[in-house]
Design a protein around this motif. Sequence first.
Motif, PDB file in Angstrom:
ATOM      1  N   UNK A   1      -1.052  -6.371  -8.367  1.00 30.64           N
ATOM      2  CA  UNK A   1      -0.926  -4.924  -8.548  1.00 30.64           C
ATOM      3  C   UNK A   1       0.398  -4.611  -9.246  1.00 30.64           C
ATOM      4  N   UNK A   2       0.353  -3.574 -10.101  1.00 32.42           N
ATOM      5  CA  UNK A   2       1.558  -3.215 -10.845  1.00 32.42           C
ATOM      6  C   UNK A   2       1.563  -1.722 -11.130  1.00 32.42           C
ATOM      7  N   UNK A   3       2.719  -1.219 -11.576  1.00 34.26           N
ATOM      8  CA  UNK A   3       2.796   0.157 -12.050  1.00 34.26           C
ATOM      9  C   UNK A   3       2.860   0.132 -13.575  1.00 34.26           C
ATOM     10  N   UNK A   4       2.007   0.917 -14.201  1.00 35.63           N
ATOM     11  CA  UNK A   4       1.990   1.073 -15.653  1.00 35.63           C
ATOM     12  C   UNK A   4       2.927   2.228 -16.012  1.00 35.63           C
ATOM     13  N   UNK A   5       3.938   1.942 -16.843  1.00 34.06           N
ATOM     14  CA  UNK A   5       4.983   2.933 -17.110  1.00 34.06           C
ATOM     15  C   UNK A   5       4.944   3.477 -18.542  1.00 34.06           C
ATOM     16  N   UNK A   6       3.787   3.368 -19.202  1.00 29.82           N
ATOM     17  CA  UNK A   6       3.665   3.887 -20.569  1.00 29.82           C
ATOM     18  C   UNK A   6       3.732   5.414 -20.613  1.00 29.82           C
ATOM     19  N   UNK A   7       3.429   6.050 -19.505  1.00 27.25           N
ATOM     20  CA  UNK A   7       3.520   7.510 -19.432  1.00 27.25           C
ATOM     21  C   UNK A   7       4.113   7.900 -18.095  1.00 27.25           C
ATOM     22  N   UNK A   8       4.507   9.160 -17.997  1.00 31.32           N
ATOM     23  CA  UNK A   8       5.092   9.639 -16.761  1.00 31.32           C
ATOM     24  C   UNK A   8       6.563   9.969 -16.933  1.00 31.32           C
ATOM     25  N   UNK A   9       7.198  10.328 -15.815  1.00 31.98           N
ATOM     26  CA  UNK A   9       8.597  10.742 -15.834  1.00 31.98           C
ATOM     27  C   UNK A   9       9.465   9.734 -15.086  1.00 31.98           C
ATOM     28  N   UNK A  10      10.737   9.706 -15.438  1.00 31.16           N
ATOM     29  CA  UNK A  10      11.694   8.865 -14.712  1.00 31.16           C
ATOM     30  C   UNK A  10      11.681   9.254 -13.230  1.00 31.16           C
ATOM     31  N   UNK A  11      11.588   8.254 -12.382  1.00 28.98           N
ATOM     32  CA  UNK A  11      11.591   8.519 -10.947  1.00 28.98           C
ATOM     33  C   UNK A  11      10.229   8.718 -10.327  1.00 28.98           C
ATOM     34  N   UNK A  12       9.159   8.746 -11.151  1.00 24.47           N
ATOM     35  CA  UNK A  12       7.810   8.788 -10.583  1.00 24.47           C
ATOM     36  C   UNK A  12       7.620   7.597  -9.643  1.00 24.47           C
ATOM     37  N   UNK A  13       6.879   7.805  -8.547  1.00 24.71           N
ATOM     38  CA  UNK A  13       6.779   6.789  -7.505  1.00 24.71           C
ATOM     39  C   UNK A  13       5.337   6.344  -7.272  1.00 24.71           C
ATOM     40  N   UNK A  14       5.160   5.030  -7.150  1.00 18.29           N
ATOM     41  CA  UNK A  14       3.883   4.463  -6.704  1.00 18.29           C
ATOM     42  C   UNK A  14       4.111   3.897  -5.313  1.00 18.29           C
ATOM     43  N   UNK A  15       3.285   4.311  -4.358  1.00 21.62           N
ATOM     44  CA  UNK A  15       3.522   3.941  -2.962  1.00 21.62           C
ATOM     45  C   UNK A  15       2.294   3.258  -2.372  1.00 21.62           C
ATOM     46  N   UNK A  16       2.541   2.147  -1.709  1.00 22.70           N
ATOM     47  CA  UNK A  16       1.558   1.512  -0.835  1.00 22.70           C
ATOM     48  C   UNK A  16       2.095   1.625   0.579  1.00 22.70           C
ATOM     49  N   UNK A  17       1.237   1.973   1.537  1.00 20.10           N
ATOM     50  CA  UNK A  17       1.704   2.065   2.907  1.00 20.10           C
ATOM     51  C   UNK A  17       0.646   1.565   3.877  1.00 20.10           C
ATOM     52  N   UNK A  18       1.105   1.158   5.047  1.00 17.83           N
ATOM     53  CA  UNK A  18       0.210   0.620   6.071  1.00 17.83           C
ATOM     54  C   UNK A  18      -0.396   1.745   6.894  1.00 17.83           C
ATOM     55  N   UNK A  19      -1.548   1.454   7.477  1.00 19.50           N
ATOM     56  CA  UNK A  19      -2.194   2.412   8.381  1.00 19.50           C
ATOM     57  C   UNK A  19      -2.499   1.773   9.736  1.00 19.50           C
ATOM     58  N   UNK A  20      -2.080   0.523   9.930  1.00 15.37           N
ATOM     59  CA  UNK A  20      -2.355  -0.190  11.181  1.00 15.37           C
ATOM     60  C   UNK A  20      -1.441   0.296  12.304  1.00 15.37           C
ATOM     61  N   UNK A  21      -1.917   0.170  13.530  1.00 14.74           N
ATOM     62  CA  UNK A  21      -1.083   0.398  14.711  1.00 14.74           C
ATOM     63  C   UNK A  21      -0.526  -0.948  15.145  1.00 14.74           C
ATOM     64  N   UNK A  22       0.743  -1.183  14.891  1.00 16.88           N
ATOM     65  CA  UNK A  22       1.349  -2.485  15.140  1.00 16.88           C
ATOM     66  C   UNK A  22       1.808  -2.616  16.590  1.00 16.88           C
ATOM     67  N   UNK A  23       1.928  -3.853  17.035  1.00 15.74           N
ATOM     68  CA  UNK A  23       2.535  -4.130  18.327  1.00 15.74           C
ATOM     69  C   UNK A  23       4.038  -3.866  18.239  1.00 15.74           C
ATOM     70  N   UNK A  24       4.668  -3.678  19.376  1.00 14.85           N
ATOM     71  CA  UNK A  24       6.115  -3.434  19.413  1.00 14.85           C
ATOM     72  C   UNK A  24       6.831  -4.780  19.307  1.00 14.85           C
ATOM     73  N   UNK A  25       7.219  -5.130  18.097  1.00 18.09           N
ATOM     74  CA  UNK A  25       7.962  -6.363  17.857  1.00 18.09           C
ATOM     75  C   UNK A  25       8.400  -6.390  16.399  1.00 18.09           C
ATOM     76  N   UNK A  26       9.163  -7.411  16.052  1.00 22.75           N
ATOM     77  CA  UNK A  26       9.625  -7.588  14.675  1.00 22.75           C
ATOM     78  C   UNK A  26       8.653  -8.475  13.919  1.00 22.75           C
ATOM     79  N   UNK A  27       8.204  -8.001  12.773  1.00 24.38           N
ATOM     80  CA  UNK A  27       7.320  -8.746  11.887  1.00 24.38           C
ATOM     81  C   UNK A  27       8.119  -9.239  10.678  1.00 24.38           C
ATOM     82  N   UNK A  28       7.548 -10.206   9.988  1.00 22.81           N
ATOM     83  CA  UNK A  28       8.180 -10.753   8.783  1.00 22.81           C
ATOM     84  C   UNK A  28       7.282 -10.480   7.579  1.00 22.81           C
TER      85      UNK A  28
END
Length: 276
Positions: free
Chosen positions: A166-193
């Motif tokens: 996956x990548x961001x295509x920067x041929x168009x758009x404005x400086x500072x435009x953001x592409x975001x991926x985020x999780x939706x899982x309910x994680x256990x209480x601990x540190x992940x790597x």
Amino acid sequence: MFCRVLIFLTLWVGTTFCARSCVKFEFAQEMPPSESIQVISNYSAVSRTELFGVCVPRCMKDIRCNAFDICNGECRTIRGWLPIYTDSGSGDLCERHQIKCQDGYFFNRQNESCIQHDICNFESVPESTCFLSAGPSSNIVWTRKSGSTTSSSTGPTAAHRGLYYKYIETSSGAVGDRAILESSSAFQVKTYCLTMYYHMYGATINTLTIRTQKGNNAAIDRWKLSGDQGDVWHHLSGVNLPLDSQTKIIIEATRGSSHTGDIAIDYVELWPFACP
């Protein structure tokens, strides 16, 4: 203590590693030594039996190791599943011995069992093992791609592993435009790597950031990198992420000032323990 049992059946070799439970290294295939692989380490020994005696325990002690090869008087511990990745060598075929865990699982050394972990390798749509999806606050998108990006002098020419990234295509758009991926899982209480591969090549590369955010609190930057890193895939070997059921992971790429700012990621893994 672990015990090692070698089972020989014509050309098929199985190696069983036993403690409270047994984990089997299955013979996967023969291949030329020059096949592409991700080698962690190489070891030499006089006999084939000694090579098994060296590589089996070495692989078991290293959480990165999922397989080992026996070939040409040496064994080499391997990070990653089939398909095979880059190394050099010559001579007879090598034997690949793989830890027997199904796709999407890895061998947890602490409880000696195959357990599920999250992987986003972008090879299929939908991808059942992936824990990331497009974030609602994105104003540009993460695009799934095979081969080169559409602009010259930026972006990778191929995925690091498999066919897609996956990548961001920067041929168009404005400086500072953001592409975001985020999780939706309910994680256990601990540190992940979190580990992943990233590609940041181009004169106007901006920033790639990994964050965590708990509820509506301000997001916390856990890792950030800016600027041209060269035309090569780099490995992020581990970022510790304190998670719980209300905390999400955010991976954000920010557009630079022109078309030479493509940022790519591949093979994002979330391990259910702190980074070693």
